[in-house]
Design a protein around this motif. Structure first.
Motif, short mmCIF file in Angstrom:
data_model
loop_
_atom_site.label_atom_id
_atom_site.label_comp_id
_atom_site.label_asym_id
_atom_site.label_seq_id
_atom_site.Cartn_x
_atom_site.Cartn_y
_atom_site.Cartn_z
N PHE A 1 0.79 -1.15 0.10
CA PHE A 1 -0.05 -0.11 0.14
C PHE A 1 0.86 1.18 -0.02
CE2 PHE A 1 -2.73 -3.16 1.93
CZ PHE A 1 -3.94 -3.12 1.28
N GLY A 2 2.21 0.93 0.14
CA GLY A 2 3.21 2.20 0.05
C GLY A 2 3.35 2.91 1.62
N ILE A 3 2.87 2.24 2.43
CA ILE A 3 3.23 2.61 3.73
C ILE A 3 4.50 2.23 4.36
CG2 ILE A 3 2.44 2.39 6.23
CD1 ILE A 3 -0.48 2.04 4.78
N LYS A 4 5.28 3.10 4.84
CA LYS A 4 6.62 2.81 5.40
C LYS A 4 6.77 2.09 6.66
CE LYS A 4 11.18 5.06 6.06
NZ LYS A 4 11.72 6.44 5.93
N ILE A 5 6.95 0.96 6.70
CA ILE A 5 6.96 0.06 8.08
C ILE A 5 8.15 0.16 8.73
CG2 ILE A 5 7.05 -2.11 9.06
CD1 ILE A 5 4.08 -1.15 7.58
N ALA A 6 8.11 0.75 10.05
CA ALA A 6 9.38 0.76 10.97
C ALA A 6 9.71 -0.48 11.49
CB ALA A 6 9.29 1.89 11.85
N ALA A 7 10.77 -0.94 11.61
CA ALA A 7 11.03 -2.47 12.28
C ALA A 7 12.24 -2.32 12.99
CB ALA A 7 10.77 -3.63 11.10
N ASP A 8 12.58 -3.43 13.68
CA ASP A 8 13.76 -3.74 14.50
C ASP A 8 14.45 -4.90 13.89
OD1 ASP A 8 14.14 -1.47 15.63
OD2 ASP A 8 13.19 -2.05 17.50
N LEU A 9 15.46 -5.02 13.17
CA LEU A 9 16.25 -6.30 13.00
C LEU A 9 17.26 -6.83 13.80
CD1 LEU A 9 16.66 -8.53 10.52
CD2 LEU A 9 18.28 -7.21 9.71
N TYR A 10 17.00 -8.06 14.62
CA TYR A 10 17.75 -8.55 15.54
C TYR A 10 18.64 -9.54 14.85
CZ TYR A 10 15.16 -6.04 19.16
OH TYR A 10 14.47 -5.18 20.02
N LEU A 11 20.01 -9.76 15.07
CA LEU A 11 20.82 -10.74 14.51
C LEU A 11 21.82 -11.24 15.81
CD1 LEU A 11 22.39 -8.80 11.43
CD2 LEU A 11 20.54 -10.68 11.64
#
Length: 317
Positions: free
Chosen positions: A26-36
């Motif tokens: 939908f073109g919505i910018k998703i904020a996320a955290d990537l854990y490694l």
């Protein structure tokens, strides 16, 4: 490391956390955290797990705790804010939608599955509370998802269409829908979007509704408080949930496995039990002794991370 940026938990010295973003369809910018994992070999392909927050929650709370613990166990793990909520984009704020929230899982698969260090054939999801229903719904149509686990699952379409314990009469449901449509007129003519009542009680006491108090003990106290997590959504969001059941095609997930985790004393356990009955094999219902619904958001001594590790290790091969 100490708590910072409103995370409700300390960052483990066994992992790294990176803020990332990407767009859904939908073109919505998703904020996320990537854990490694701290000792991470990016030259190899790894299994990944995507974690959705409880309904009304954000990635700095329970889903981040799950992502961190799965990363400690060797998985690539992603926790994200739903569209229109948290640090993800979208106006008006705090809009809720079954289609959007299901799409957010598939958008996370798009992102994670295109990382060079992830094996896109080894992708699993964990849905907490309301995102349990969204995770299942996503897996029904997104066959890239190879294994699904839910924790303290809520079926938000069922709640909004039928009320708690399926208690709405047709007259009550129609009254709610009539109120929503009047609010649509008001907002179309320039009115400010109205939010639902807060789901987590503030200043609760022994006379407070037990479910609202349970959520309040998490969201409204230092234990789980985050300024982006107000446990409220736009009133007009309810129409979509009443019209779009989430679990219609749950049997189609088979032969991919589903693990339902719930607390022994959870007020929500009937959602997991009913979904388990609807699902086809392979499936498992795992009951955590002496745990309620919200206990499994953040109480790491109760959350069965060993079970989650073995489930995804076995099924993301």
């Amino acid at each position: 490391m100490s708590k910072r940026d409103n995370y409700i938990f300390d960052l483990s010295d066994k992992v790294t956390r990176k803020s990332v973003s990407y767009k859904n369809r939908f073109g919505i910018k998703i904020a996320a955290d990537l854990y490694l994992p701290k000792e991470f070999d990016e030259s190899k392909k790894h299994a990944a797990v995507i974690i959705g927050a409880p309904y009304g929650g954000v990635k700095e709370q329970g889903s981040g705790i799950y992502a961190q613990n799965m990363a400690e166990r060797g998985f690539v793990a992603l926790a994200f804010d739903p569209s229109f909520n948290g640090y993800s984009s979208g106006e008006p704020r705090h809009l809720s939608s079954p289609d959007l929230f299901v799409e957010d899982f598939s958008a996370a698969v798009d992102y994670v599955g295109t990382r060079p260090f992830v094996d896109r054939n080894q992708l699993g999801v964990i849905g907490m509370c309301g995102s349990g229903g969204f995770a299942i719904s996503a897996a029904q149509v997104d066959r890239r998802i190879k294994a699904v686990a839910t924790v303290s699952m809520y079926d938000m379409s069922r709640v909004q269409a039928n009320g708690w314990k399926d208690s709405f009469t047709e007259e009550e449901r129609n009254s709610i829908l009539d109120a929503i449509t009047q609010q649509r007129y008001a907002e179309f003519e320039g009115g400010t979007p109205v939010l639902t009542d807060r789901g987590a009680a503030i200043g609760f006491d022994d006379n407070t509704d037990p479910i609202s108090r349970e959520f309040g003990e998490f969201y409204s106290t230092p234990r789980g408080y985050h300024p982006n997590s107000i446990t409220q959504f736009t009133v007009t969001s309810g129409m979509s949930f009443m019209n779009f059941p989430l679990l219609t095609h749950i049997k189609s997930i088979s032969p991919r496995p589903i693990l339902f985790i719930m607390g022994e004393h959870a007020h929500s356990r009937y959602f997991s039990e009913d979904a388990y009955e609807l699902a086809a094999e392979p499936k498992e219902l795992y009951i955590v002794p002496n745990a309620g619904h919200v206990d499994l958001y953040d109480k790491t001594d109760l959350i069965p991370f060993d079970k989650l590790e073995s489930f995804f290790t076995e099924n993301l091969k």
